[in-house]
Design a protein around this motif. Structure first.
Motif, PDB file in Angstrom:
ATOM      1  N   GLU A  86       0.821  -1.214   0.000  1.00  0.00           N
ATOM      2  CA  GLU A  86       0.000   0.000   0.000  1.00  0.00           C
ATOM      3  C   GLU A  86       0.851   1.257   0.000  1.00  0.00           C
ATOM      4  OE1 GLU A  86      -3.216   0.525  -0.443  1.00  0.00           O
ATOM      5  OE2 GLU A  86      -3.398  -1.629  -0.827  1.00  0.00           O
ATOM      6  N   ASP A  87       1.966   1.249   0.730  1.00  0.00           N
ATOM      7  CA  ASP A  87       2.804   2.447   0.768  1.00  0.00           C
ATOM      8  C   ASP A  87       3.435   2.727  -0.592  1.00  0.00           C
ATOM      9  OD1 ASP A  87       4.413   0.131   1.092  1.00  0.00           O
ATOM     10  OD2 ASP A  87       6.046   1.356   1.867  1.00  0.00           O
ATOM     11  N   HIS A 101      -4.684   5.910  -8.021  1.00  0.00           N
ATOM     12  CA  HIS A 101      -3.439   6.266  -7.338  1.00  0.00           C
ATOM     13  C   HIS A 101      -2.734   7.466  -7.970  1.00  0.00           C
ATOM     14  CE1 HIS A 101      -3.736   2.749  -4.754  1.00  0.00           C
ATOM     15  NE2 HIS A 101      -4.114   2.072  -5.819  1.00  0.00           N
ATOM     16  N   LYS A 160       0.813   4.342  -2.869  1.00  0.00           N
ATOM     17  CA  LYS A 160       0.578   5.747  -2.524  1.00  0.00           C
ATOM     18  C   LYS A 160       1.693   6.649  -3.042  1.00  0.00           C
ATOM     19  CE  LYS A 160      -2.129   4.799   1.664  1.00  0.00           C
ATOM     20  NZ  LYS A 160      -2.149   4.855   3.149  1.00  0.00           N
TER      21      LYS A 160
END
Length: 396
Positions: free
Chosen positions: A162-163, A199, A166
């Motif tokens: 997820e990081d 994103h 992002k």
């Protein structure tokens, strides 16, 4: 007096293909009859009508001067017409097309156009090694996306941390794929557009092998997908479709803000692409396309001959769906490099070790279908003589 290279140059990855060429050249100098299946250099000449257009353009005195910094309107309009004809994609020639000094130049430039030091770039693994070069030159943080056979050599966006999702600002894709020969599906591109929108990242689709598809399936353009122009660009080179690898001409198509960034960057690197080359590129894009179909048929025939020859000697392989490459698993007990080394030393057959394309290329070699059918058959027979495949049929 010797001057030190900059830290940036020292960080660049080793030029994989340059080292491969050196190894092959050494064998040639020793007198070996080498069958070189390791490189991606088209073996056929540029079609005669394109060469003629170049010859005529070179003779015009007005072409001996600097042309427009950002390419001629004629070539931009030809590129837009090409996309309309081939893919049903409408492009504004002046705001959605950038002329490139070859597809590679565009791919290496892009991170410097859109990223700041420390920004995250997503790249396929295995993938074209020059993606890595662009990341280093921009000071970007590169994160690889595994391309696994069980997922049809598509990246699995759900498995990215997820990081990373992002932080990612730019992502490279390439279908038909080098090195795997996989082709994209419409559903995958739709998933990609959704991922990019969610994103807020830019997609760069490397469409270098867009003119080469097999079994009656024409490779699809990323720009055919709804929302694609909003989320990124596609890079098209004339090198493969028209056997113009040495001419260094291509173009980027898609999102106007990205196109503008490319053109601004190139304003500071180049004056202009030789106008005669641009005129020849117009001829390639707009003239009769029979030469493209003839070439595609040639590669498909070579693919069929090579795959059949491999299976006959007991090498279990999967036929590529596009590009002029085959992606083959190495026999048990070998690494990509050790297997390639054995083929070069013992059979005088050159293949590209898969690990040169990334970590997930380990266990494979890439074969270029860039010689005639008889030489492909001979290469397979030379490999067969090494008795590397346990399940070799009794008839061979």
């Amino acid at each position: 007096m010797e001057f030190q290279q900059s830290d940036v140059l020292k960080q660049l990855p080793t030029q994989f293909f340059a080292s491969l060429v050196q190894k092959v050249q050494k064998k040639v100098e020793e007198g070996a009859d080498i069958i070189n299946l390791g490189q991606g250099n088209p073996d056929q000449p540029t079609p005669v009508h394109i060469v003629k257009a170049m010859q005529e353009a070179v003779a015009k005195p007005e072409n001996h001067q600097y042309s427009s910094f950002r390419g001629t309107a004629k070539l931009k309009k030809a590129a837009a017409a090409f996309y309309e004809r081939e893919y049903g994609v409408t492009l504004d020639p002046m705001t959605e097309i950038a002329i490139l000094f070859g597809g590679k130049a565009g791919l290496v430039e892009l991170p410097q156009c859109l990223l700041n030091p420390g920004d995250t770039l997503l790249v396929p693994d295995p993938g074209y090694p020059d993606y890595w070069s662009g990341a280093v030159l921009a000071g970007a943080q590169m994160v690889t996306m595994p391309l696994l056979e069980q997922n049809d050599f598509f990246p699995d966006y759900d498995r990215l941390p997820e990081d990373v999702k992002k932080k990612a600002k730019l992502m490279y894709l390439n279908y038909p794929n080098n090195p795997t020969g996989a082709t994209a599906s419409q559903s995958f591109f739709e998933e990609t557009v959704t991922f990019a929108k969610d994103h807020k990242l830019c997609v760069v689709h490397d469409f270098a092998y867009g003119g080469i598809g097999f079994d009656g399936e024409k490779p699809i353009s990323f720009l055919q997908t709804d929302g694609a122009k909003e989320t990124g660009i596609e890079i098209y080179t004339l090198s493969k479709t028209y056997n113009m690898a040495g001419w260094r001409v291509g173009f980027a198509a898609g999102n106007p803000s990205v196109i503008n960034a490319i053109e601004l960057y190139q304003d500071h690197l180049f004056v202009s692409l030789f106008k005669a080359t641009q005129d020849a590129a117009v001829e390639a894009l707009l003239s009769d396309q029979t030469c493209v179909q003839v070439q595609n048929d040639r590669y498909e025939k070579r693919r069929n001959v090579w795959i059949a020859a491999c299976k006959e000697i007991g090498w279990e392989v999967t036929a590529p769906k596009g590009s002029f490459f085959a992606w083959l698993k190495v026999p048990e007990g070998y690494t990509s490099e050790s297997f390639a080394a054995v083929l070069l030393e013992k059979a005088h057959v050159v293949v590209a070790p898969g690990n040169g394309f990334g970590t997930h290329g380990e266990g494979y070699v890439r074969v270029g279908l860039l010689t005639n059918e008889e030489r492909l058959k001979e290469a397979a027979q030379r490999i067969a003589a090494l008795n590397l495949f346990e399940n070799k049929p009794l008839t061979t």
